[in-house]
Design a protein around this motif. Structure first.
Motif, mmCIF file in Angstrom:
data_model
loop_
_atom_site.group_PDB
_atom_site.id
_atom_site.type_symbol
_atom_site.label_atom_id
_atom_site.label_comp_id
_atom_site.label_asym_id
_atom_site.label_seq_id
_atom_site.Cartn_x
_atom_site.Cartn_y
_atom_site.Cartn_z
ATOM 1 N N LEU A 21 47.472 34.389 33.857
ATOM 2 C CA LEU A 21 48.750 34.311 33.139
ATOM 3 C C LEU A 21 48.653 34.786 31.697
ATOM 4 N N ASP A 22 47.467 35.168 31.266
ATOM 5 C CA ASP A 22 47.263 35.602 29.878
ATOM 6 C C ASP A 22 47.430 37.115 29.802
ATOM 7 N N PHE A 23 48.676 37.552 29.846
ATOM 8 C CA PHE A 23 49.016 38.973 29.885
ATOM 9 C C PHE A 23 48.415 39.728 28.705
ATOM 10 N N GLY A 24 47.812 40.860 29.004
ATOM 11 C CA GLY A 24 47.285 41.721 27.956
ATOM 12 C C GLY A 24 45.828 41.475 27.597
ATOM 13 N N LYS A 25 45.215 40.466 28.210
ATOM 14 C CA LYS A 25 43.805 40.190 27.927
ATOM 15 C C LYS A 25 42.994 40.427 29.197
ATOM 16 N N LYS A 50 42.536 45.573 34.610
ATOM 17 C CA LYS A 50 41.910 45.426 33.318
ATOM 18 C C LYS A 50 42.670 44.473 32.404
ATOM 19 N N PHE A 51 44.000 44.583 32.346
ATOM 20 C CA PHE A 51 44.762 43.783 31.398
ATOM 21 C C PHE A 51 45.853 42.935 32.044
ATOM 22 N N GLY A 52 45.933 42.858 33.361
ATOM 23 C CA GLY A 52 46.954 42.038 33.996
ATOM 24 C C GLY A 52 48.317 42.697 34.089
ATOM 25 N N ILE A 53 48.404 43.952 33.708
ATOM 26 C CA ILE A 53 49.698 44.636 33.747
ATOM 27 C C ILE A 53 50.161 44.823 35.185
ATOM 28 N N GLY A 54 49.244 45.111 36.082
ATOM 29 C CA GLY A 54 49.602 45.295 37.490
ATOM 30 C C GLY A 54 50.240 44.056 38.074
ATOM 31 N N PHE A 55 49.640 42.902 37.816
ATOM 32 C CA PHE A 55 50.218 41.667 38.339
ATOM 33 C C PHE A 55 51.597 41.409 37.751
ATOM 34 N N PHE A 56 51.734 41.544 36.449
ATOM 35 C CA PHE A 56 53.023 41.257 35.826
ATOM 36 C C PHE A 56 54.090 42.277 36.185
ATOM 37 N N SER A 57 53.709 43.441 36.672
ATOM 38 C CA SER A 57 54.704 44.434 37.062
ATOM 39 C C SER A 57 55.525 43.966 38.265
ATOM 40 N N VAL A 58 54.993 43.043 39.060
ATOM 41 C CA VAL A 58 55.769 42.559 40.207
ATOM 42 C C VAL A 58 57.049 41.859 39.774
ATOM 43 N N PHE A 59 57.063 41.336 38.553
ATOM 44 C CA PHE A 59 58.263 40.647 38.080
ATOM 45 C C PHE A 59 59.397 41.621 37.745
ATOM 46 N N GLY A 60 59.105 42.907 37.756
ATOM 47 C CA GLY A 60 60.150 43.914 37.594
ATOM 48 C C GLY A 60 60.985 44.084 38.845
ATOM 49 N N VAL A 61 60.430 43.673 39.981
ATOM 50 C CA VAL A 61 61.163 43.803 41.246
ATOM 51 C C VAL A 61 61.394 42.463 41.942
ATOM 52 N N SER A 62 60.804 41.395 41.400
ATOM 53 C CA SER A 62 60.940 40.090 42.043
ATOM 54 C C SER A 62 60.822 38.969 41.022
ATOM 55 N N SER A 63 61.603 37.936 41.207
ATOM 56 C CA SER A 63 61.441 36.751 40.370
ATOM 57 C C SER A 63 60.759 35.635 41.159
ATOM 58 N N ARG A 64 60.646 35.811 42.467
ATOM 59 C CA ARG A 64 59.973 34.822 43.317
ATOM 60 C C ARG A 64 58.645 35.392 43.776
ATOM 61 N N VAL A 65 57.574 34.873 43.178
ATOM 62 C CA VAL A 65 56.230 35.378 43.437
ATOM 63 C C VAL A 65 55.324 34.192 43.746
ATOM 64 N N LYS A 66 54.444 34.381 44.717
ATOM 65 C CA LYS A 66 53.470 33.340 45.046
ATOM 66 C C LYS A 66 52.094 33.969 45.131
ATOM 67 N N VAL A 67 51.112 33.336 44.466
ATOM 68 C CA VAL A 67 49.714 33.765 44.507
ATOM 69 C C VAL A 67 48.932 32.641 45.175
ATOM 70 N N ILE A 68 48.228 32.966 46.239
ATOM 71 C CA ILE A 68 47.398 31.993 46.947
ATOM 72 C C ILE A 68 45.959 32.497 46.834
ATOM 73 N N SER A 69 45.049 31.647 46.379
ATOM 74 C CA SER A 69 43.684 32.130 46.174
ATOM 75 C C SER A 69 42.665 31.001 46.205
ATOM 76 N N ARG A 70 41.440 31.405 46.460
ATOM 77 C CA ARG A 70 40.265 30.540 46.313
ATOM 78 C C ARG A 70 39.089 31.453 45.988
ATOM 79 N N ARG A 71 38.134 30.918 45.271
ATOM 80 C CA ARG A 71 36.927 31.687 44.998
ATOM 81 C C ARG A 71 36.211 31.986 46.307
ATOM 82 N N TYR A 72 35.529 33.116 46.352
ATOM 83 C CA TYR A 72 34.822 33.530 47.561
ATOM 84 C C TYR A 72 33.781 32.514 48.003
ATOM 85 N N ASP A 73 33.266 31.711 47.060
ATOM 86 C CA ASP A 73 32.205 30.754 47.371
ATOM 87 C C ASP A 73 32.731 29.328 47.562
#
Length: 117
Positions: A21-25, A50-73
């Protein structure tokens, strides 16, 4: 609906609510990388983002976004979901449901594309 699945290193809850969530870093050049994955420093790891721009670009086409994740280990019990209902409201983090992330992936991003997009 758009779904993107990833077989990378995945994210812990800490990563999902912090560096994601730390856009630009860049997570890849931060101290958080050393804390989360000390074994990756000095390895030949070449991240796509590199900077999270790709992830935040989804908000240009959607306001409902879900990220589901766990570390590989981590186990499936450690899988978390981060849900955005709007950019005006803080996202909700919760334990993921058993069927929200297939076992052969570490991260899934789901979004509902706005009709006006």
């Amino acid at each position: 609906f758009v779904t993107v699945d990833d077989t990378g290193i995945g994210m812990s809850e800490r990563m999902m609510t912090g560096p994601l969530l730390d856009f630009g870093k860049s997570f890849w050049s931060s101290n958080a990388l050393n804390e989360e994955f000390p074994q990756l420093r000095g390895k030949n790891v070449y991240p796509v983002g590199k900077f999270g721009i790709g992830f935040f670009s989804v908000f240009g086409v959607s306001s409902r976004v879900k990220v589901i994740s766990r570390r590989y280990d981590q186990s499936s019990a450690d899988t978390r979901a981060l849900e955005f209902q709007s950019l005006r409201i803080r996202p909700l983090v919760r334990n993921a449901l058993p069927d929200e992330l297939p076992t052969d992936f570490c991260t899934r991003v789901e979004l509902i594309v706005n009709e006006s997009a």
